[in-house]
Scaffold this active site. Structure first.
Site, PDB file in Angstrom:
ATOM      1  N   GLY A  72      42.462  35.766  31.659  1.00  0.00           N
ATOM      2  CA  GLY A  72      42.088  34.517  32.313  1.00  0.00           C
ATOM      3  C   GLY A  72      40.586  34.374  32.476  1.00  0.00           C
ATOM      4  O   GLY A  72      40.036  33.269  32.371  1.00  0.00           O
ATOM      5  N   THR A  73      39.914  35.474  32.730  1.00  0.00           N
ATOM      6  CA  THR A  73      38.463  35.415  32.925  1.00  0.00           C
ATOM      7  C   THR A  73      37.777  34.895  31.668  1.00  0.00           C
ATOM      8  O   THR A  73      36.916  34.010  31.730  1.00  0.00           O
ATOM      9  CB  THR A  73      37.943  36.819  33.296  1.00  0.00           C
ATOM     10  OG1 THR A  73      38.507  37.177  34.552  1.00  0.00           O
ATOM     11  CG2 THR A  73      36.431  36.850  33.399  1.00  0.00           C
ATOM     12  N   ASN A 152      44.525  30.987  44.192  1.00  0.00           N
ATOM     13  CA  ASN A 152      45.037  32.357  44.181  1.00  0.00           C
ATOM     14  C   ASN A 152      45.020  33.027  45.548  1.00  0.00           C
ATOM     15  O   ASN A 152      45.650  34.059  45.741  1.00  0.00           O
ATOM     16  CB  ASN A 152      44.245  33.212  43.180  1.00  0.00           C
ATOM     17  CG  ASN A 152      42.754  33.087  43.353  1.00  0.00           C
ATOM     18  OD1 ASN A 152      42.196  31.998  43.296  1.00  0.00           O
ATOM     19  ND2 ASN A 152      42.095  34.202  43.588  1.00  0.00           N
ATOM     20  N   GLN A 181      47.510  30.858  38.246  1.00  0.00           N
ATOM     21  CA  GLN A 181      48.490  31.153  39.305  1.00  0.00           C
ATOM     22  C   GLN A 181      49.676  30.186  39.277  1.00  0.00           C
ATOM     23  O   GLN A 181      50.667  30.422  39.955  1.00  0.00           O
ATOM     24  CB  GLN A 181      47.822  31.115  40.686  1.00  0.00           C
ATOM     25  CG  GLN A 181      46.827  32.235  40.922  1.00  0.00           C
ATOM     26  CD  GLN A 181      47.480  33.611  41.066  1.00  0.00           C
ATOM     27  OE1 GLN A 181      48.681  33.743  41.262  1.00  0.00           O
ATOM     28  NE2 GLN A 181      46.669  34.652  40.960  1.00  0.00           N
ATOM     29  N   SER A 201      46.967  33.483  32.005  1.00  0.00           N
ATOM     30  CA  SER A 201      46.812  34.938  31.998  1.00  0.00           C
ATOM     31  C   SER A 201      48.190  35.581  32.057  1.00  0.00           C
ATOM     32  O   SER A 201      49.038  35.162  32.850  1.00  0.00           O
ATOM     33  CB  SER A 201      45.973  35.363  33.210  1.00  0.00           C
ATOM     34  OG  SER A 201      45.862  36.765  33.251  1.00  0.00           O
ATOM     35  N   HIS A 203      49.160  38.691  32.940  1.00  0.00           N
ATOM     36  CA  HIS A 203      49.558  39.700  33.935  1.00  0.00           C
ATOM     37  C   HIS A 203      49.999  39.125  35.270  1.00  0.00           C
ATOM     38  O   HIS A 203      50.405  39.863  36.161  1.00  0.00           O
ATOM     39  CB  HIS A 203      48.481  40.778  34.104  1.00  0.00           C
ATOM     40  CG  HIS A 203      47.264  40.377  34.854  1.00  0.00           C
ATOM     41  ND1 HIS A 203      47.009  40.816  36.124  1.00  0.00           N
ATOM     42  CD2 HIS A 203      46.207  39.621  34.509  1.00  0.00           C
ATOM     43  CE1 HIS A 203      45.834  40.353  36.529  1.00  0.00           C
ATOM     44  NE2 HIS A 203      45.331  39.616  35.554  1.00  0.00           N
ATOM     45  N   THR A 239      39.776  41.153  16.360  1.00  0.00           N
ATOM     46  CA  THR A 239      41.156  41.477  15.993  1.00  0.00           C
ATOM     47  C   THR A 239      42.071  41.236  17.191  1.00  0.00           C
ATOM     48  O   THR A 239      41.777  41.671  18.303  1.00  0.00           O
ATOM     49  CB  THR A 239      41.257  42.953  15.534  1.00  0.00           C
ATOM     50  OG1 THR A 239      40.351  43.119  14.451  1.00  0.00           O
ATOM     51  CG2 THR A 239      42.667  43.297  15.085  1.00  0.00           C
ATOM     52  N   CYS A 328      40.183  40.251  43.605  1.00  0.00           N
ATOM     53  CA  CYS A 328      38.934  40.360  42.860  1.00  0.00           C
ATOM     54  C   CYS A 328      37.756  40.693  43.758  1.00  0.00           C
ATOM     55  O   CYS A 328      36.788  41.271  43.316  1.00  0.00           O
ATOM     56  CB  CYS A 328      38.650  39.079  42.106  1.00  0.00           C
ATOM     57  SG  CYS A 328      39.977  38.722  40.981  1.00  0.00           S
TER      58      CYS A 328
HETATM   59  C1  LIG Z   1      43.188  31.642  39.688  1.00  0.00           C
HETATM   60  C2  LIG Z   1      42.729  32.767  38.813  1.00  0.00           C
HETATM   61  N1  LIG Z   1      41.858  32.522  37.821  1.00  0.00           N
HETATM   62  C3  LIG Z   1      41.424  33.507  37.004  1.00  0.00           C
HETATM   63  C4  LIG Z   1      41.847  34.807  37.153  1.00  0.00           C
HETATM   64  C5  LIG Z   1      41.334  35.875  36.210  1.00  0.00           C
HETATM   65  O1  LIG Z   1      42.336  36.244  35.289  1.00  0.00           O
HETATM   66  P1  LIG Z   1      42.304  37.694  34.593  1.00  0.00           P
HETATM   67  O2  LIG Z   1      42.617  38.698  35.641  1.00  0.00           O
HETATM   68  O3  LIG Z   1      43.369  37.611  33.526  1.00  0.00           O
HETATM   69  O4  LIG Z   1      40.949  37.855  33.992  1.00  0.00           O
HETATM   70  C6  LIG Z   1      42.727  35.120  38.191  1.00  0.00           C
HETATM   71  C7  LIG Z   1      43.140  36.529  38.430  1.00  0.00           C
HETATM   72  O5  LIG Z   1      43.168  36.981  39.543  1.00  0.00           O
HETATM   73  C8  LIG Z   1      43.187  34.071  39.036  1.00  0.00           C
HETATM   74  O6  LIG Z   1      44.034  34.319  40.045  1.00  0.00           O
END
Ligand SMILES: Cc1ncc(COP(=O)(O)O)c(C=O)c1O
Length: 383
Positions: A72-73, A152, A181, A201, A203, A239, A328
């Site tokens: 997601g980042t 989140n 989320q 994302s 996970h 890749t 985070c």
């Molecule tokens: C709302 C939101 N955006 C972005 C992210 C980042 O995703 P990733 O952990 O896959 O980099 C998160 C992860 O906590 C999230 O909750």
């Protein structure tokens, strides 16, 4: 010791066994490089194509509009930076909210340092933006509006449909939605709503870490973030993480197939938890929207006279796993920017824990979780 009660699913979720099995198979059997011309390469390419269809299905996208990323980042960084470069001549103004994830806010701050202007929309006491603020902020030179679907930390839902309507009727800006989320919990159809870019994302939906995707509406110009090979239709070099992507595909398919039942169960557990915590712990307060209003899986709650990090560790001793604010920045001592944006009193900022649910939680975890929280809070009050 009781079996662990894992209530930190917004930080990450356990990979379901069937999904881990798909990863294993990709790693040891279907291990070809999708760019290779031989049969192993073709088999891997087929697995990617299958995953693209699975991931696209849940958001009303075409498979060709899904670009796999390292999570997601990267998707959030790519959306912000890619639009800033692709639309440089149109303007240098971006609108987002004060409560976005750090991966979105940090990407904006980097652009501010380069001379871009960013408007951070405030939120009300539930953590929700006011469409009128967005309307007032839209300008001729606004190139991007980025609004998350589900927060989140608080589970607040943003009015994405109304945001899309305003953005497209009042400006030429591109709309990006961080749906990380919300995916698998809140139905969102990119085509119907009018979303140009959307981050995902794996996970958070019982897939592996380090795998995500950016939906890019067909025909939208976006500068690549990673350059090199011609992977992902030449828009994202490197890749492909074939095992992670195949697992993401299955996680998305399972999320779609079980969405109704998972969401109903999570909402039931969340409301029961909220009701019982408020009833049994004097002074407890919910941060963000009322439990029945927000996302089905996130509950943010503060207890007076209790520091969240102390409570998190005490609960861990009893086999209950929760978070302070968002994972985070939960190692940082400062209060979360999301809760600060709600203008909460100091004790609520310091005492906020986040309880977040996933597909594996069951209603019979409510009583032991509430009992554990009650015991810990009472112990802390007695000190
Ligand atoms: C709302 C939101 N955006 C972005 C992210 C980042 O995703 P990733 O952990 O896959 O980099 C998160 C992860 O906590 C999230 O909750």
């Amino acid at each position: 010791m009781q079996p662990a009660i894992y209530l930190d699913n917004s930080a990450t979720t356990p990979v379901l066994p069937g999904i881990a099995a798909v990863m294993h198979k990709m790693l040891v059997e279907n291990y070809g490089n999708p760019s290779s011309l031989h049969g192993l390469g073709i088999a891997a390419e087929k697995a990617l194509a299958h995953a693209r269809r699975q991931v696209a299905g849940l958001i009303g996208a075409r498979p060709a509009e899904i670009y796999f990323t390292s999570g997601g980042t990267e998707a959030n960084n790519w959306a912000v930076w890619g639009i800033s470069r692709a639309r440089r001549r149109q303007g240098k103004h971006i609108i987002t909210t004060a409560v976005e994830h750090s991966s979105l806010l940090a990407a904006c701050r980097r652009l501010e340092a380069e001379g871009y202007e960013v408007t951070y929309l405030p939120v009300d006491s539930r953590g929700v933006i006011r469409p009128a603020d967005l309307e007032a902020a839209l300008r001729e030179d606004t190139i991007l509006v980025s609004v998350m679907s589900v927060n989140n930390e608080t589970g607040a839902l943003q009015p994405v449909g109304e945001v899309a309507r305003l953005v497209h009727s009042k400006s030429r800006a591109v709309l990006h939605v961080d749906h990380i989320q919300g995916y698998g919990k809140i139905p969102l159809n990119c085509q119907k709503v009018g979303i140009d870019l959307l981050s995902l994302s794996a996970h958070k939906i019982h897939g592996p870490k380090g795998t995500g995707a950016l939906y890019i509406k067909e025909g939208l110009r976006l500068e690549p973030l990673l350059v090199g090979g011609e992977q992902e239709a030449g828009r994202r070099a490197g890749t492909e993480n074939t095992a992670g992507i195949a697992a993401f595909g299955l996680a998305a398919e399972l999320a779609a197939a079980h969405m109704e039942e998972r969401v109903a169960r999570m909402r039931e557990i969340k409301i029961e938890l909220a009701t019982r915590l408020l009833e049994s712990i004097p002074g407890a307060r919910i941060n963000g929207p009322p439990p029945e209003e927000g996302a089905p899986h996130i509950l943010n709650v503060s207890f007076p006279g209790v520091r969240a990090e102390v409570l998190v560790h005490m609960l861990e001793q009893r086999g209950v796993y929760v978070s302070t604010g968002s994972a985070c920045h939960s190692r940082k001592q400062e209060a979360s920017h999301v809760l600060k944006a709600l203008h909460l009193e100091r004790w609520r900022l310091e005492g906020a824990i986040r309880i977040s649910l996933g597909a594996l939680n069951t209603p019979d975890e409510v009583t032991p979780a509430v009992e554990a929280i009650k015991e810990c809070v009472t112990e802390l009050w007695a000190l």
